[in-house]
Write a protein that holds these residues in place. Structure first.
Motif, PDB file in Angstrom:
ATOM      1  N   ASP A 164       5.051  58.854 -31.545  1.00  0.00           N
ATOM      2  CA  ASP A 164       4.445  59.343 -32.843  1.00  0.00           C
ATOM      3  C   ASP A 164       3.255  59.446 -32.566  1.00  0.00           C
ATOM      4  O   ASP A 164       2.299  59.879 -33.364  1.00  0.00           O
ATOM      5  N   TYR A 165       2.511  58.747 -31.590  1.00  0.00           N
ATOM      6  CA  TYR A 165       1.204  58.699 -31.368  1.00  0.00           C
ATOM      7  C   TYR A 165       0.433  59.362 -30.215  1.00  0.00           C
ATOM      8  O   TYR A 165      -0.509  59.334 -29.541  1.00  0.00           O
ATOM      9  N   GLY A 166       1.783  59.822 -29.421  1.00  0.00           N
ATOM     10  CA  GLY A 166       1.325  60.680 -28.373  1.00  0.00           C
ATOM     11  C   GLY A 166       1.322  59.979 -27.090  1.00  0.00           C
ATOM     12  O   GLY A 166       0.910  60.400 -25.980  1.00  0.00           O
ATOM     13  N   PHE A 167       1.978  58.653 -26.993  1.00  0.00           N
ATOM     14  CA  PHE A 167       1.983  57.977 -25.774  1.00  0.00           C
ATOM     15  C   PHE A 167       3.302  57.732 -25.137  1.00  0.00           C
ATOM     16  O   PHE A 167       4.451  57.680 -25.972  1.00  0.00           O
ATOM     17  N   ILE A 168       3.505  57.591 -24.063  1.00  0.00           N
ATOM     18  CA  ILE A 168       4.677  57.125 -23.336  1.00  0.00           C
ATOM     19  C   ILE A 168       4.595  55.783 -22.485  1.00  0.00           C
ATOM     20  O   ILE A 168       3.540  55.478 -22.079  1.00  0.00           O
ATOM     21  N   PRO A 169       5.679  55.165 -22.479  1.00  0.00           N
ATOM     22  CA  PRO A 169       5.584  53.878 -21.531  1.00  0.00           C
ATOM     23  C   PRO A 169       5.769  54.478 -20.001  1.00  0.00           C
ATOM     24  O   PRO A 169       6.572  55.257 -19.709  1.00  0.00           O
ATOM     25  N   ARG A 170       4.800  54.314 -19.397  1.00  0.00           N
ATOM     26  CA  ARG A 170       4.344  55.226 -18.195  1.00  0.00           C
ATOM     27  C   ARG A 170       5.448  54.757 -17.109  1.00  0.00           C
ATOM     28  O   ARG A 170       5.756  55.482 -16.214  1.00  0.00           O
ATOM     29  N   GLY A 183      -0.405  63.256 -25.445  1.00  0.00           N
ATOM     30  CA  GLY A 183      -0.003  63.930 -26.470  1.00  0.00           C
ATOM     31  C   GLY A 183       1.165  64.094 -26.933  1.00  0.00           C
ATOM     32  O   GLY A 183       2.236  63.766 -26.286  1.00  0.00           O
ATOM     33  N   GLU A 184       1.240  64.362 -28.354  1.00  0.00           N
ATOM     34  CA  GLU A 184       2.629  63.923 -29.048  1.00  0.00           C
ATOM     35  C   GLU A 184       3.759  64.972 -28.538  1.00  0.00           C
ATOM     36  O   GLU A 184       5.020  64.489 -28.260  1.00  0.00           O
ATOM     37  N   THR A 185       3.485  66.267 -28.455  1.00  0.00           N
ATOM     38  CA  THR A 185       4.537  67.118 -27.961  1.00  0.00           C
ATOM     39  C   THR A 185       5.187  66.735 -26.614  1.00  0.00           C
ATOM     40  O   THR A 185       6.388  66.843 -26.624  1.00  0.00           O
ATOM     41  N   ALA A 186       4.501  66.517 -25.679  1.00  0.00           N
ATOM     42  CA  ALA A 186       4.619  66.198 -24.449  1.00  0.00           C
ATOM     43  C   ALA A 186       5.504  64.822 -24.511  1.00  0.00           C
ATOM     44  O   ALA A 186       6.516  64.657 -23.976  1.00  0.00           O
ATOM     45  N   ALA A 187       4.862  63.806 -25.076  1.00  0.00           N
ATOM     46  CA  ALA A 187       5.442  62.536 -25.365  1.00  0.00           C
ATOM     47  C   ALA A 187       7.018  62.607 -25.843  1.00  0.00           C
ATOM     48  O   ALA A 187       7.978  61.863 -25.346  1.00  0.00           O
ATOM     49  N   ARG A 188       7.008  63.544 -26.773  1.00  0.00           N
ATOM     50  CA  ARG A 188       8.535  63.714 -27.507  1.00  0.00           C
ATOM     51  C   ARG A 188       9.276  64.406 -26.617  1.00  0.00           C
ATOM     52  O   ARG A 188      10.627  63.746 -26.231  1.00  0.00           O
ATOM     53  N   TYR A 189       8.909  65.302 -25.853  1.00  0.00           N
ATOM     54  CA  TYR A 189       9.825  65.805 -24.746  1.00  0.00           C
ATOM     55  C   TYR A 189      10.171  64.971 -23.574  1.00  0.00           C
ATOM     56  O   TYR A 189      11.458  64.682 -23.268  1.00  0.00           O
ATOM     57  N   ILE A 190       9.236  64.024 -23.202  1.00  0.00           N
ATOM     58  CA  ILE A 190       9.366  63.296 -22.183  1.00  0.00           C
ATOM     59  C   ILE A 190      10.468  62.304 -22.359  1.00  0.00           C
ATOM     60  O   ILE A 190      11.417  61.889 -21.651  1.00  0.00           O
TER      61      ILE A 190
END
Ligand SMILES: [Zn+2]
Length: 260
Positions: A212-218, A239-246
């Motif tokens: 929701d904030y554009g972060f991923i556990p990398r 970014g939120e769009t990429a994070a959601r997709y990833i």
């Protein structure tokens, strides 16, 4: 009728009776070879052929068909790892202090602060171990580790560097140099042991809400073979769009960037 005639008559009757009975009783068929009853465990149950449902375009879209329309060369998607190495001169355009004496790329500081505030709102304590880390600091850390390993002469220095790479990122290969990665801990003295920290309640919450904030556990455990690291505390802004997709497609950043 004398006694001998009676005996003869009885004998004839017996023979006749015997012949009649034997004629009526058909000979028993030869015993059929008894089929051995197979042990239940040995019975081969033919497997039902599995019905392979036709993939419907609604439920299983090709991962590339739904790829978000963003540019993989944008600043927030920059890939840094052992292959994509940052030069010593790379610095983010501007950094801003977040907390605990740490800094972050100023373009993503608001997103990070909102995520950390939300975590605190849920009752978690949040400590930032590392945010932006310049190349020179990474080099100091790395060569310090290599020197420590080589100290005493047990291994050659070249070998010490190889060993150091297993625990400290080589200068230029750390995402922290981007200013878009952050090590989130629950306390300053928390020992960074991935196995014991993986299911820390703070990380369970972060994994569920970071998108929701554009972060991923990398560096999740499942992608260690691809990323080289397993670090449940390390979060990366994409970014939120990429994070959601990833996250919805179970990718790591390397796999996501490879789609473009
Ligand atoms: Zn980190």
């Amino acid at each position: 009728m004398n006694q001998s005639k009676q005996r003869l008559l009885l004998f004839v009757l017996c023979i006749t009776l015997l012949l009649v009975v034997s004629a009526r009783v058909s000979p028993a068929p030869p015993a059929a070879e008894a089929e051995p009853v197979p042990d239940e465990r040995e019975i081969d149950v033919p497997e039902e052929p599995e019905e392979t449902p036709e993939p419907s375009p609604e439920t299983t879209p090709n991962i590339r068909d739904i790829l978000p329309d963003i540019s993989a060369s944008d600043w927030y998607l920059k890939l840094v790892n052992n292959t994509y190495v940052l030069p010593p001169s790379f610095t983010p355009p501007a950094v801003r202090e977040i907390q605990d004496g740490q800094y972050f790329d100023s373009r993503a500081t608001d997103a990070l602060n909102r995520m950390l505030d939300a975590a605190r709102g849920e009752g978690y304590t949040v400590y930032i171990g590392t945010g932006y880390r310049p190349y020179r600091t990474q080099a100091t850390l790395f060569y310090g580790k290599a020197s420590q390993i080589a100290w005493g002469g047990a291994v050659e220095y070249a070998e010490a560097e190889e060993l150091a790479r297993q625990t400290v990122a080589y200068p230029g290969t750390s995402e922290h140099q981007l200013g878009l990665a952050v090590d989130i801990l629950d306390a300053p003295d928390t020992r960074m042991d991935a196995d014991t920290l993986e299911d820390l309640p703070l990380y369970v919450w972060l994994r569920a809400h970071c998108v929701d904030y554009g972060f991923i556990p990398r560096y999740p455990r499942a992608k260690q073979d691809l990323t080289g690291w397993f670090e449940p505390w390390h979060y990366r802004y994409v970014g939120e769009t990429a994070a959601r997709y990833i996250l919805e497609n179970g990718l790591c950043l390397e796999e996501f960037i490879a789609l473009y």
